[in-house]
Design a protein around this motif. Structure first.
Motif, short mmCIF file in Angstrom:
data_model
loop_
_atom_site.label_atom_id
_atom_site.label_comp_id
_atom_site.label_asym_id
_atom_site.label_seq_id
_atom_site.Cartn_x
_atom_site.Cartn_y
_atom_site.Cartn_z
N GLU A 163 0.84 -1.19 0.00
CA GLU A 163 0.00 0.00 0.00
C GLU A 163 0.89 1.25 0.00
O GLU A 163 1.93 1.28 0.66
CB GLU A 163 -0.91 0.02 1.23
N PRO A 164 0.50 2.29 -0.73
CA PRO A 164 1.29 3.53 -0.71
C PRO A 164 1.11 4.27 0.62
O PRO A 164 0.20 3.98 1.40
CB PRO A 164 0.70 4.34 -1.88
N GLN A 178 2.25 11.28 -2.05
CA GLN A 178 2.01 9.84 -1.94
C GLN A 178 3.30 9.11 -2.32
O GLN A 178 3.83 9.30 -3.42
CB GLN A 178 0.86 9.40 -2.86
N PHE A 179 3.80 8.27 -1.42
CA PHE A 179 5.04 7.53 -1.62
C PHE A 179 4.71 6.08 -1.97
O PHE A 179 3.92 5.44 -1.27
CB PHE A 179 5.90 7.55 -0.35
N HIS A 180 5.33 5.59 -3.05
CA HIS A 180 5.15 4.19 -3.44
C HIS A 180 6.54 3.62 -3.76
O HIS A 180 7.23 4.14 -4.63
CB HIS A 180 4.23 4.07 -4.65
N ILE A 181 6.92 2.55 -3.05
CA ILE A 181 8.26 1.97 -3.20
C ILE A 181 8.15 0.57 -3.81
O ILE A 181 7.27 -0.21 -3.44
CB ILE A 181 8.97 1.90 -1.85
N THR A 182 9.03 0.28 -4.76
CA THR A 182 9.10 -1.04 -5.39
C THR A 182 10.53 -1.54 -5.29
O THR A 182 11.48 -0.79 -5.56
CB THR A 182 8.67 -0.96 -6.87
N GLN A 183 10.69 -2.78 -4.90
CA GLN A 183 12.02 -3.40 -4.85
C GLN A 183 12.32 -4.10 -6.18
O GLN A 183 11.43 -4.71 -6.77
CB GLN A 183 12.12 -4.39 -3.70
N TYR A 184 13.58 -4.03 -6.62
CA TYR A 184 13.98 -4.68 -7.87
C TYR A 184 15.45 -5.08 -7.74
O TYR A 184 16.15 -4.64 -6.83
CB TYR A 184 13.78 -3.74 -9.06
N GLY A 185 15.91 -5.91 -8.70
CA GLY A 185 17.31 -6.29 -8.74
C GLY A 185 17.79 -6.91 -7.45
O GLY A 185 17.12 -7.77 -6.85
N ASN A 186 18.93 -6.48 -6.96
CA ASN A 186 19.52 -6.99 -5.72
C ASN A 186 19.02 -6.18 -4.53
O ASN A 186 19.78 -5.55 -3.81
CB ASN A 186 21.05 -6.93 -5.82
N ARG A 187 17.68 -6.18 -4.38
CA ARG A 187 16.99 -5.48 -3.29
C ARG A 187 17.18 -3.97 -3.35
O ARG A 187 17.08 -3.28 -2.33
CB ARG A 187 17.43 -6.01 -1.93
N GLU A 188 17.47 -3.41 -4.53
CA GLU A 188 17.46 -1.96 -4.68
C GLU A 188 16.01 -1.48 -4.63
O GLU A 188 15.07 -2.26 -4.78
CB GLU A 188 18.13 -1.53 -5.98
N HIS A 189 15.83 -0.17 -4.45
CA HIS A 189 14.51 0.41 -4.31
C HIS A 189 14.28 1.46 -5.39
O HIS A 189 15.16 2.27 -5.68
CB HIS A 189 14.33 1.07 -2.94
N LEU A 190 13.08 1.44 -5.96
CA LEU A 190 12.62 2.50 -6.85
C LEU A 190 11.44 3.17 -6.17
O LEU A 190 10.42 2.54 -5.91
CB LEU A 190 12.21 1.93 -8.21
N MET A 191 11.59 4.45 -5.86
CA MET A 191 10.55 5.18 -5.12
C MET A 191 9.89 6.21 -6.04
O MET A 191 10.58 7.04 -6.65
CB MET A 191 11.13 5.87 -3.89
#
Length: 434
Positions: A163-164, A178-191
């Protein structure tokens, strides 16, 4: 080494050895002739190697390799072609990166890349406007040092980004983000960060409108209810033909008062993010009181209500709000469970936190209705809701109370077998008593 150059290389080496032997035959010094010849040959190779080293170290873009022939000419040309291919590949990649950066720079939403530890790696221009990031100072800094709201720190460290999160901007309290975070790759974060100030203002206007209308309707409704009660208290002086009408008016007036009370409670819950009276609550005693009230509500319907509560678990929060949420779940179970049915109330804790489950043996709810049950005024069956006197706001109140206590509601129901409503509280909300 290219197969075509093996033959010429071997022939040159044999020719050199032959020349050295010939010189040795003439001079009578075979060993020295071979040493001098091979040393000269090795010196020539070292010279070519130095030319290659100098070219690689001092070369400029598109500078051709030094002139060479034989094997070294092939080496120079091969390295030059490899470098040209590498330059073209890097140019294509840089073009892609430039296009991505240009497109993200044009976005009104902030895009921020964080490493696995939450340190800033890259962000677009919108992030500087919304969060106040500075290119020269903030690179490599932890994001929680720049967005210091406790709710954001808890949200980021919890690593549950389904949830954001909505928060005021750290540089402008009147702007809502509104903040929305997604994890990708080697646990990096895209916010991703969106400016939802306009939507927040519209939502606030709706809440204020509902709260104000509810408050304004409360006074005239109280007056009407008072006069109806007075008339019914003096029923002997009222025309018998009006008796049934007055009773129905009083009943519907009571339902309207309940509706207004629920709307005002929802407005109060939405006004702040956390309860003001955040104190440890003895949940086992609270549930025992609710169970007694539910038994009285059941009256002659003969429900079997069981309670299993861990007496050592307290919950930080507002007792009034928790009573409202828990009683809504239990009273709904009483209302929608057939006579002689069974209702189970359970309060326990495990490694994931604390949990409250209210299970009934009622008619159950179709799966298509479950995602919308906590919406305001949503009714699975409008006729059933009117028969039981519900306002359609009970589960909406439960949802908001749980959100204020950092909890969530799970609903599991099967037609013909009953329903289970489970509240999950994080371990940070628990207080254990001896």
């Amino acid at each position: 080494m290219n197969q075509d150059w093996r033959g010429p290389l071997i022939r040159r080496l044999l020719l050199l050895i032959g020349a050295c032997l010939l010189v040795g035959l003439i001079t009578g010094e075979y060993a020295w002739a071979l040493v001098i010849g091979l040393a000269g040959y090795l010196g020539w190779h070292l010279k070519q190697l130095l030319r290659l080293h100098t070219w690689l170290r001092t070369r400029e873009d598109n500078q051709p390799p030094p002139e060479g022939y034989g094997l070294w000419g092939e080496v120079f040309d091969s390295i030059y072609h490899l470098q040209r291919r590498d330059q073209k590949a890097r140019a294509r990649l840089q073009a892609v990166i430039d296009r991505v950066q240009e497109s993200t720079a044009a976005l009104k939403d902030a895009v921020i890349m964080l490493d696995r530890d939450g340190n800033l790696e890259w962000w677009n221009l919108a992030a500087e406007k919304l969060l106040g990031l500075k290119t020269l100072q903030d690179g490599g800094q932890p994001i929680i040092n720049l967005v210091r709201d406790p709710r954001f720190i808890e949200y980021f460290e919890r690593s549950n980004y389904l949830e954001p999160l909505e928060l005021p901007s750290p540089i402008n309290a009147r702007r809502r983000l509104q903040f929305h975070i997604t994890q990708y790759g080697n646990r990096e974060h895209l916010m991703l960060v969106r400016d939802i100030t306009r939507l927040h203002q519209l939502e606030q206007m709706r809440k204020d409108f509902v709260a104000n209308v509810s408050h304004e309707l409360r006074t005239p409704l109280t007056v009407i209810a008072g006069y109806l009660e007075t008339l019914l208290d003096n029923v002997d002086e009222v025309n018998p033909r009006w008796l049934r009408a007055l009773q129905q008016m009083q009943q519907q007036g009571g339902r309207m008062q309940n509706l207004l009370n629920d709307l005002l409670l929802l407005a109060k819950l939405e006004a702040t993010d956390y309860p003001s009276d955040n104190l440890p609550v003895a949940v086992d005693l609270l549930l025992l009181s609710i169970k007694n009230d539910a038994q009285a509500l059941s009256a002659e319907r003969g429900h079997r209500i069981s309670l299993e509560a861990d007496p050592h678990l307290k919950l930080k929060g507002s007792e009034a709000e928790l009573r409202s949420a828990f009683s809504n779940l239990v009273f709904n179970a009483v209302k929608y469970t057939p006579n002689e049915g069974h209702i189970s109330i359970r309060w326990w804790a495990d490694e994931h936190g604390a949990h409250l489950a209210v299970e009934d043996s009622g008619l159950g709810i179709e799966a298509k209705h479950l995602p919308r049950l906590t919406e305001r005024f949503y009714r699975v069956d409008s006729s059933r809701a009117s028969n039981t006197g519900g306002t359609g706001l009970g589960l909406a109140i439960v949802k908001h109370v749980l959100l204020r206590h950092r909890a969530r509601l799970d609903i599991d129901s099967t037609l013909g077998k009953g329903s289970t409503f489970t509240c999950h509280f994080p371990g940070t909300q628990l207080v254990r008593r001896s």
